[in-house]
Design a protein around this motif. Structure first.
Motif, PDB file in Angstrom:
ATOM      1  N   VAL A  31       1.023  -1.033   0.247  1.00  0.00           N
ATOM      2  CA  VAL A  31      -0.246   0.579  -0.014  1.00  0.00           C
ATOM      3  C   VAL A  31       1.329   1.314   0.315  1.00  0.00           C
ATOM      4  N   ASN A  32       0.804   2.000  -0.699  1.00  0.00           N
ATOM      5  CA  ASN A  32       1.651   3.095  -1.137  1.00  0.00           C
ATOM      6  C   ASN A  32       3.058   3.027  -0.742  1.00  0.00           C
ATOM      7  N   GLY A  33       3.358   1.978  -1.693  1.00  0.00           N
ATOM      8  CA  GLY A  33       4.972   1.533  -1.554  1.00  0.00           C
ATOM      9  C   GLY A  33       5.807   0.728  -0.913  1.00  0.00           C
ATOM     10  N   MET A  34       4.604   0.637   0.226  1.00  0.00           N
ATOM     11  CA  MET A  34       5.365  -0.133   2.031  1.00  0.00           C
ATOM     12  C   MET A  34       4.312  -1.725   1.767  1.00  0.00           C
ATOM     13  N   LEU A  35       5.157  -2.437   2.513  1.00  0.00           N
ATOM     14  CA  LEU A  35       4.399  -3.487   2.763  1.00  0.00           C
ATOM     15  C   LEU A  35       3.295  -3.036   3.712  1.00  0.00           C
ATOM     16  N   VAL A  36       2.021  -3.440   4.385  1.00  0.00           N
ATOM     17  CA  VAL A  36       1.471  -3.509   5.179  1.00  0.00           C
ATOM     18  C   VAL A  36       1.179  -4.907   5.170  1.00  0.00           C
ATOM     19  N   ASP A  37       0.447  -5.413   7.400  1.00  0.00           N
ATOM     20  CA  ASP A  37      -0.258  -6.159   7.274  1.00  0.00           C
ATOM     21  C   ASP A  37      -1.858  -6.784   6.595  1.00  0.00           C
ATOM     22  N   SER A  38      -2.442  -7.434   7.646  1.00  0.00           N
ATOM     23  CA  SER A  38      -4.040  -7.102   6.945  1.00  0.00           C
ATOM     24  C   SER A  38      -4.545  -6.665   7.323  1.00  0.00           C
ATOM     25  N   LYS A  39      -4.134  -5.888   8.656  1.00  0.00           N
ATOM     26  CA  LYS A  39      -5.014  -4.511   9.507  1.00  0.00           C
ATOM     27  C   LYS A  39      -4.748  -3.475   8.778  1.00  0.00           C
ATOM     28  N   GLY A  40      -3.189  -3.376   7.972  1.00  0.00           N
ATOM     29  CA  GLY A  40      -2.871  -2.405   7.604  1.00  0.00           C
ATOM     30  C   GLY A  40      -1.973  -1.882   8.325  1.00  0.00           C
ATOM     31  N   MET A  41      -1.426  -2.176   9.145  1.00  0.00           N
ATOM     32  CA  MET A  41      -0.369  -1.726   9.793  1.00  0.00           C
ATOM     33  C   MET A  41       0.685  -1.752   9.460  1.00  0.00           C
ATOM     34  N   THR A  42       2.222  -1.025   9.193  1.00  0.00           N
ATOM     35  CA  THR A  42       2.788  -1.001   8.704  1.00  0.00           C
ATOM     36  C   THR A  42       4.050  -1.851   8.723  1.00  0.00           C
ATOM     37  N   VAL A  43       4.834  -2.329   8.205  1.00  0.00           N
ATOM     38  CA  VAL A  43       5.263  -3.820   8.291  1.00  0.00           C
ATOM     39  C   VAL A  43       7.085  -3.386   8.519  1.00  0.00           C
ATOM     40  N   TYR A  44       7.942  -4.305   9.457  1.00  0.00           N
ATOM     41  CA  TYR A  44       8.972  -4.075   9.686  1.00  0.00           C
ATOM     42  C   TYR A  44      10.294  -4.894   9.388  1.00  0.00           C
ATOM     43  N   THR A  45      11.390  -4.395   9.393  1.00  0.00           N
ATOM     44  CA  THR A  45      12.770  -5.114   9.187  1.00  0.00           C
ATOM     45  C   THR A  45      13.427  -4.832  10.254  1.00  0.00           C
ATOM     46  N   PHE A  46      14.229  -5.832  10.510  1.00  0.00           N
ATOM     47  CA  PHE A  46      15.462  -5.803  11.982  1.00  0.00           C
ATOM     48  C   PHE A  46      16.411  -5.718  11.396  1.00  0.00           C
ATOM     49  N   ASP A  47      17.668  -5.139  11.638  1.00  0.00           N
ATOM     50  CA  ASP A  47      19.320  -5.667  11.198  1.00  0.00           C
ATOM     51  C   ASP A  47      19.557  -6.302  11.770  1.00  0.00           C
ATOM     52  N   LYS A  48      19.105  -6.648  12.256  1.00  0.00           N
ATOM     53  CA  LYS A  48      20.079  -7.274  13.345  1.00  0.00           C
ATOM     54  C   LYS A  48      20.382  -9.434  13.071  1.00  0.00           C
ATOM     55  N   ASP A  49      18.421  -9.523  12.078  1.00  0.00           N
ATOM     56  CA  ASP A  49      18.523 -10.417  10.963  1.00  0.00           C
ATOM     57  C   ASP A  49      19.021 -11.086  10.735  1.00  0.00           C
ATOM     58  N   MET A 116      14.371   2.911  14.081  1.00  0.00           N
ATOM     59  CA  MET A 116      14.061   3.242  15.579  1.00  0.00           C
ATOM     60  C   MET A 116      15.326   2.623  16.141  1.00  0.00           C
ATOM     61  N   LYS A 117      16.561   3.156  16.687  1.00  0.00           N
ATOM     62  CA  LYS A 117      17.431   3.131  16.654  1.00  0.00           C
ATOM     63  C   LYS A 117      18.851   2.335  15.776  1.00  0.00           C
ATOM     64  N   ASP A 118      17.729   2.674  14.094  1.00  0.00           N
ATOM     65  CA  ASP A 118      18.845   3.270  13.051  1.00  0.00           C
ATOM     66  C   ASP A 118      18.893   1.279  13.026  1.00  0.00           C
ATOM     67  N   MET A 119      17.741  -0.042  13.882  1.00  0.00           N
ATOM     68  CA  MET A 119      17.850  -0.777  13.472  1.00  0.00           C
ATOM     69  C   MET A 119      16.069  -0.939  12.947  1.00  0.00           C
ATOM     70  N   TRP A 120      15.347  -0.592  12.333  1.00  0.00           N
ATOM     71  CA  TRP A 120      14.397  -0.946  11.977  1.00  0.00           C
ATOM     72  C   TRP A 120      13.849  -0.365  11.195  1.00  0.00           C
TER      73      TRP A 120
END
Length: 125
Positions: A31-49, A116-120
């Motif tokens: 949605v609008n160029g970013m991934l969201v979950d089924s409720k429309g909430m923003t989805v993130y990745t974590f640099d430590k993964d 967030m914390k330059d990691m998310w």
């Protein structure tokens, strides 16, 4: 109209139906160029993964603030896959990186966790 065009038309309709059914099974969407979950909430990745490691490093208190996006029984194809969480559940991954939502995002479109914390990071195209 001959029988070949009817068969071809039916095959195209079945393919389109199959593709839309697959998209409906996926627990995220763009949605609008970013991934969201089924409720429309923003989805993130974590640099430590690490992409492709098959594991999430966000467990315990981390996973209470950064909730894993669960894969459920969705039929997945590249760039989506799953990682196995410590409890045996399947977390959705994008390009091999586990996906999360953030507890401080209160409504669809919120991105309080981005950078967030330059990691998310929000997942964008």
């Amino acid at each position: 109209m001959n029988m070949k065009s009817v068969s071809l038309g039916s095959a195209i309709l079945l393919t389109v139906f199959s593709l839309s059914a697959h998209a409906a099974d996926l627990p995220v969407k763009k949605v609008n160029g970013m991934l969201v979950d089924s409720k429309g909430m923003t989805v993130y990745t974590f640099d430590k993964d690490s992409a492709g490691s098959g594991k999430s490093t966000c467990t315990g208190a981390c996973a209470q603030n950064w909730m894993p996006v669960m894969a459920g029984d969705a039929t997945l194809s590249s760039p989506y896959s799953t990682v196995m969480r410590d409890d045996g559940s399947k977390q959705l991954a994008y390009h091999g990186k586990p996906l999360y939502t953030f507890v401080k995002d209160k409504k669809p479109g919120d991105k309080a966790g981005d950078k967030m914390k330059d990691m998310w990071h929000t997942v964008t195209d």
